[in-house]
Motif scaffolding. Structure first.
Motif, PDB file in Angstrom:
ATOM      1  N   LEU A  91       0.827  -1.202   0.000  1.00 54.45           N
ATOM      2  CA  LEU A  91       0.000   0.000   0.000  1.00 54.45           C
ATOM      3  C   LEU A  91       0.867   1.260   0.000  1.00 54.45           C
ATOM      4  CD1 LEU A  91      -2.890   1.222   0.231  1.00 54.45           C
ATOM      5  CD2 LEU A  91      -2.502   1.303   2.702  1.00 54.45           C
TER       6      LEU A  91
ATOM      7  N   ASP B 199       2.104   1.866  -3.428  1.00 52.07           N
ATOM      8  CA  ASP B 199       1.059   2.399  -4.300  1.00 52.07           C
ATOM      9  C   ASP B 199       0.803   3.869  -4.010  1.00 52.07           C
ATOM     10  OD1 ASP B 199       0.788  -0.102  -5.447  1.00 52.07           O
ATOM     11  OD2 ASP B 199      -0.836  -0.711  -4.105  1.00 52.07           O
TER      12      ASP B 199
ATOM     13  N   ARG C   6      -4.645  -1.889  -5.064  1.00 51.79           N
ATOM     14  CA  ARG C   6      -3.971  -0.756  -5.710  1.00 51.79           C
ATOM     15  C   ARG C   6      -4.926   0.016  -6.610  1.00 51.79           C
ATOM     16  NH1 ARG C   6       0.846  -3.259  -8.926  1.00 51.79           N
ATOM     17  NH2 ARG C   6       1.278  -3.850  -6.783  1.00 51.79           N
TER      18      ARG C   6
ATOM     19  N   VAL D 286      -6.487   2.687  -4.491  1.00 52.24           N
ATOM     20  CA  VAL D 286      -5.603   3.840  -4.297  1.00 52.24           C
ATOM     21  C   VAL D 286      -5.628   4.736  -5.525  1.00 52.24           C
ATOM     22  CG1 VAL D 286      -3.221   4.585  -3.909  1.00 52.24           C
ATOM     23  CG2 VAL D 286      -4.121   2.585  -2.689  1.00 52.24           C
TER      24      VAL D 286
END
Length: 345
Positions: free
Chosen positions: A37, A40, A88, A91
């Protein structure tokens, strides 16, 4: 959303540090393998430094960039709290929606509200839209009797429609699910495949079997298939039928002829819902016009029918797939322009 006070002066162009408390989620699952995370977030916000320690995520960088990144983290965190996991793609989509919010071009629900509401939960995994376009698509399925999902590969057209069908069956809104698609090569190669008719058509219908199998318990699907509660059949099998109290999905609709499309749509019965999915850039018909192309000209604007247009922004496969789709679209536009110039010469 819990966050600690700013630790540096908030002047124009100044560096800013903000901290967000990562509570209400499984931290290891939220951050992902090797803090995926964080990677990303850094890819979407290269000017901001992210550092996670225990349940505290620290953001450092230019004030404007940090504020935008903080809002993204807050929204992504809320998605994880509501749906159990993030990707992802979340995000990327949350970042895009936050950027549009900053320009006052987006009104309505927050990114977390758009992305977090699940359609279906299977073995602890929430199936939900991962882009704003996908959310519009599934909302259209709720509010219309016939919905067309048109877009490139990887935009979740069939998968999300299948999830809506399974959810409707579980809530007893419909009595059965019917999944169909055209067997384009039936007149050319299908007859040379070995085995019974079922063996011959299986390669064409296998993606639908796999999709429905991924959304229900493995021991339940064969029973529902045997009872006829779930039916997977070639499009030709729809002729002459009236489909009542059914959730009907026509997949790969770009490979229908106009006559087949009309035949399918007129099977609609009482208490039923239809979803038609396809990619008009991948027509495999040898010569005839695509029924999906034609129907969009005939039925667009008809009450209770909706055309959901998905784009490369809605692709949730590898990010390279979106760039491939865009490159092909640009190539087709250049070729069409060149042909037009040559025709006018």
């Amino acid at each position: 959303m819990p966050s600690y006070p700013e630790t540096t002066a908030d002047a124009e162009g100044a560096q800013l540090e903000r901290t967000v408390l990562l509570t209400g989620v499984d931290l290891a699952q939220f951050l992902g393998h090797r803090d995926q995370l964080i990677n990303d977030l850094e890819r979407q916000h290269p000017a901001v430094q992210f550092h996670a320690r225990d349940h505290v995520l620290t953001l450092t960088g230019p004030a404007g960039e940090v504020r935008a990144a903080e809002q993204v983290v807050t929204e992504v965190l809320e998605v994880a709290r509501r749906s159990g996991a993030v990707s992802r793609h979340d995000v990327r989509e949350v970042t895009r929606m936050v950027q549009e919010n900053a320009g006052d071009r987006l009104a309505g629900p927050t990114a977390s509200q758009v992305l977090s509401e699940p359609i279906l939960t299977v073995r602890g995994h929430a199936i939900r839209p991962q882009t704003r376009g996908q959310r519009r698509y599934v909302d259209a399925i709720d509010t219309h009797t016939v919905t067309f999902g048109i877009g490139p590969a990887g935009t979740g057209k069939t998968y999300l429609a299948m999830a809506k069908a399974v959810a409707a069956l579980q809530r007893r809104e419909v009595a059965k699910i019917i999944l169909t698609r055209p067997a384009v090569e039936a007149g050319e190669r299908l007859g040379y495949l070995p085995g019974t008719l079922e063996d011959k058509i299986d390669p064409y219908l296998r993606p639908l079997f796999d999709a429905v199998g991924s959304m229900m318990d493995h021991d339940v699907v064969p029973k529902l298939l045997a009872a006829g509660t779930i039916e997977v059949a070639p499009l030709a099998y729809m002729r002459g039928r009236t489909l009542n109290e059914s959730f009907v999905i026509l997949d790969e609709a770009q490979n229908t002829t106009p006559e087949q499309m009309k035949m399918f749509l007129t099977r609609l019965g009482y208490g039923s819902k239809m979803v038609v999915t396809g990619d008009i850039t991948q027509v495999d018909l040898p010569a005839a016009a695509s029924g999906l192309r034609v129907v969009s000209k005939i039925l667009r604007g008809v009450d209770d029918i909706h055309f959901a247009e998905l784009t490369s922004d809605d692709i949730v496969r590898h990010s390279l797939v979106g760039r491939i789709v865009d490159a092909y679209s640009a190539y087709e536009e250049r070729r069409a322009g060149q042909q037009a110039r040559e025709a006018g010469a």
